[in-house]
Motif scaffolding. Structure first.
Motif, PDB file in Angstrom:
ATOM      1  N   THR A  88       0.820  -1.215   0.000  1.00 14.46           N
ATOM      2  CA  THR A  88       0.000   0.000   0.000  1.00 14.46           C
ATOM      3  C   THR A  88       0.853   1.264   0.000  1.00 14.46           C
ATOM      4  N   ALA A  89       2.121   1.147  -0.364  1.00 11.41           N
ATOM      5  CA  ALA A  89       3.010   2.317  -0.394  1.00 11.41           C
ATOM      6  C   ALA A  89       2.395   3.426  -1.242  1.00 11.41           C
ATOM      7  N   GLY A  90       2.378   4.629  -0.692  1.00  8.10           N
ATOM      8  CA  GLY A  90       1.836   5.779  -1.408  1.00  8.10           C
ATOM      9  C   GLY A  90       0.404   6.118  -1.050  1.00  8.10           C
ATOM     10  N   VAL A  91      -0.299   5.180  -0.411  1.00  2.00           N
ATOM     11  CA  VAL A  91      -1.694   5.423  -0.023  1.00  2.00           C
ATOM     12  C   VAL A  91      -1.716   6.335   1.200  1.00  2.00           C
ATOM     13  N   ARG A  92      -2.600   7.324   1.202  1.00  2.00           N
ATOM     14  CA  ARG A  92      -2.657   8.256   2.329  1.00  2.00           C
ATOM     15  C   ARG A  92      -3.058   7.514   3.602  1.00  2.00           C
ATOM     16  N   GLU A  93      -2.611   8.037   4.732  1.00  2.00           N
ATOM     17  CA  GLU A  93      -2.738   7.322   5.997  1.00  2.00           C
ATOM     18  C   GLU A  93      -4.188   7.051   6.387  1.00  2.00           C
ATOM     19  N   ALA A 143      -8.493  16.256  -3.720  1.00  2.22           N
ATOM     20  CA  ALA A 143      -9.699  15.526  -3.324  1.00  2.22           C
ATOM     21  C   ALA A 143      -9.413  14.041  -3.137  1.00  2.22           C
ATOM     22  N   LYS A 144      -8.552  13.492  -3.998  1.00  2.00           N
ATOM     23  CA  LYS A 144      -8.247  12.064  -3.939  1.00  2.00           C
ATOM     24  C   LYS A 144      -6.738  11.857  -3.998  1.00  2.00           C
ATOM     25  N   GLY A 145      -6.245  10.983  -3.116  1.00  2.00           N
ATOM     26  CA  GLY A 145      -4.825  10.653  -3.133  1.00  2.00           C
ATOM     27  C   GLY A 145      -4.529   9.556  -4.140  1.00  2.00           C
ATOM     28  N   LYS A 146      -3.275   9.130  -4.179  1.00  2.00           N
ATOM     29  CA  LYS A 146      -2.877   8.025  -5.052  1.00  2.00           C
ATOM     30  C   LYS A 146      -3.706   6.783  -4.706  1.00  2.00           C
ATOM     31  N   PRO A 147      -4.163   6.008  -5.693  1.00  2.00           N
ATOM     32  CA  PRO A 147      -3.757   5.941  -7.096  1.00  2.00           C
ATOM     33  C   PRO A 147      -4.486   6.891  -8.049  1.00  2.00           C
ATOM     34  N   ASP A 174       8.100   4.628  -5.672  1.00  2.00           N
ATOM     35  CA  ASP A 174       8.411   3.287  -5.181  1.00  2.00           C
ATOM     36  C   ASP A 174       7.155   2.471  -4.908  1.00  2.00           C
ATOM     37  N   GLY A 175       5.975   3.068  -5.044  1.00  2.00           N
ATOM     38  CA  GLY A 175       4.729   2.374  -4.728  1.00  2.00           C
ATOM     39  C   GLY A 175       3.863   2.173  -5.954  1.00  2.00           C
ATOM     40  N   MET A 176       3.159   1.048  -5.997  1.00  2.00           N
ATOM     41  CA  MET A 176       2.299   0.779  -7.147  1.00  2.00           C
ATOM     42  C   MET A 176       1.138   1.762  -7.220  1.00  2.00           C
ATOM     43  N   ALA A 177       0.678   2.260  -6.073  1.00  2.13           N
ATOM     44  CA  ALA A 177      -0.374   3.277  -6.108  1.00  2.13           C
ATOM     45  C   ALA A 177       0.122   4.521  -6.832  1.00  2.13           C
ATOM     46  N   GLY A 178       1.383   4.872  -6.609  1.00  2.67           N
ATOM     47  CA  GLY A 178       1.963   6.023  -7.284  1.00  2.67           C
ATOM     48  C   GLY A 178       2.172   5.787  -8.764  1.00  2.67           C
ATOM     49  N   VAL A 179       2.576   4.568  -9.116  1.00  2.00           N
ATOM     50  CA  VAL A 179       2.738   4.231 -10.531  1.00  2.00           C
ATOM     51  C   VAL A 179       1.398   4.333 -11.253  1.00  2.00           C
ATOM     52  N   GLU A 180       0.341   3.803 -10.626  1.00  2.00           N
ATOM     53  CA  GLU A 180      -0.992   3.893 -11.234  1.00  2.00           C
ATOM     54  C   GLU A 180      -1.437   5.345 -11.361  1.00  2.00           C
ATOM     55  N   ALA A 181      -1.095   6.160 -10.369  1.00  2.05           N
ATOM     56  CA  ALA A 181      -1.442   7.583 -10.428  1.00  2.05           C
ATOM     57  C   ALA A 181      -0.713   8.278 -11.572  1.00  2.05           C
ATOM     58  N   ALA A 182       0.554   7.938 -11.762  1.00  2.00           N
ATOM     59  CA  ALA A 182       1.327   8.533 -12.859  1.00  2.00           C
ATOM     60  C   ALA A 182       0.735   8.147 -14.208  1.00  2.00           C
ATOM     61  N   LYS A 183       0.384   6.868 -14.358  1.00  2.84           N
ATOM     62  CA  LYS A 183      -0.235   6.418 -15.606  1.00  2.84           C
ATOM     63  C   LYS A 183      -1.531   7.181 -15.866  1.00  2.84           C
TER      64      LYS A 183
END
Length: 202
Positions: free
Chosen positions: A58-63, A151-155, A179-188
């Protein structure tokens, strides 16, 4: 923009701006975040084991979203605000132990004054600033984006799109380092190219 550390594989493209995740990308803080999460959940009597496997997935997901996911997974009702606040208090005390991810930090330093840069992190701003200040990196970045800015964090792509807007560079001309898949999905989703930072690079 071709000069970069040999361990960091940067796409051959004339990028005009660079957006960095913080935890696990610029700084090697993830093991300390795991400790803080474990202690916070224990303090709030979480009725489950918090595993490293789940944490890194869950790296990158807001707390706050992390706590909501845990509630849904385990059928409990932990207070997202309370758990996140306790976790932040514990982590801040660990900041002196945070070190840089050398290849990424060196790459950011090499870009300073040559291209605008932003940080887009799932952590709260005081934590991001503390980690960057402790490692003398904060002056490199024009702006810092954290969950409270969108309004919405990664992804979701919101954080990266806001970073591009603040840097005044079109999304397609930005490179994201994550380094997180949530961030990669957000970038895509933002229409940006990306570089994945593996744990072996730390």
């Amino acid at each position: 923009m071709s000069a970069h550390p040999p361990m960091l594989q940067i796409p051959d493209h004339p990028f005009r701006a660079f957006i960095f995740d913080c935890d696990g990308t610029l700084v090697d803080s993830m093991p300390l975040h795991f400790i803080a999460w474990t202690q916070s959940l224990r303090a709030h009597d979480a009725p489950f084991d918090f595993t490293e496997e789940f944490f890194y997935s869950t790296a990158g997901v807001r707390e706050h979203d992390m706590v909501r996911r845990l509630n849904a997974m385990h059928g409990c009702a932990l207070d997202p605000d309370g758990v996140a606040e306790t976790k932040a208090e514990i982590f801040i005390k660990l900041v002196p132990q945070v070190t840089v991810v050398r290849p990424v930090a060196d790459f950011a330093r090499s870009l300073h004054g040559r291209a605008p840069m932003a940080v887009a992190s799932g952590s709260e701003e005081p934590i991001v600033r503390a980690c960057l200040e402790a490692n003398e990196l904060i002056h490199l970045f024009e702006t810092i984006i954290t969950p409270r800015d969108v309004a919405k964090g990664k992804p979701a792509p919101d954080m990266f799109l806001l970073a591009a807007e603040r840097l005044a560079v079109p999304p397609e001309d930005c490179l994201v380092l994550e380094d997180g898949m949530a961030g990669v999905e957000a970038a895509k989703a933002a229409g940006m190219q990306w570089v994945f930072i593996p744990r072996t690079l730390r």
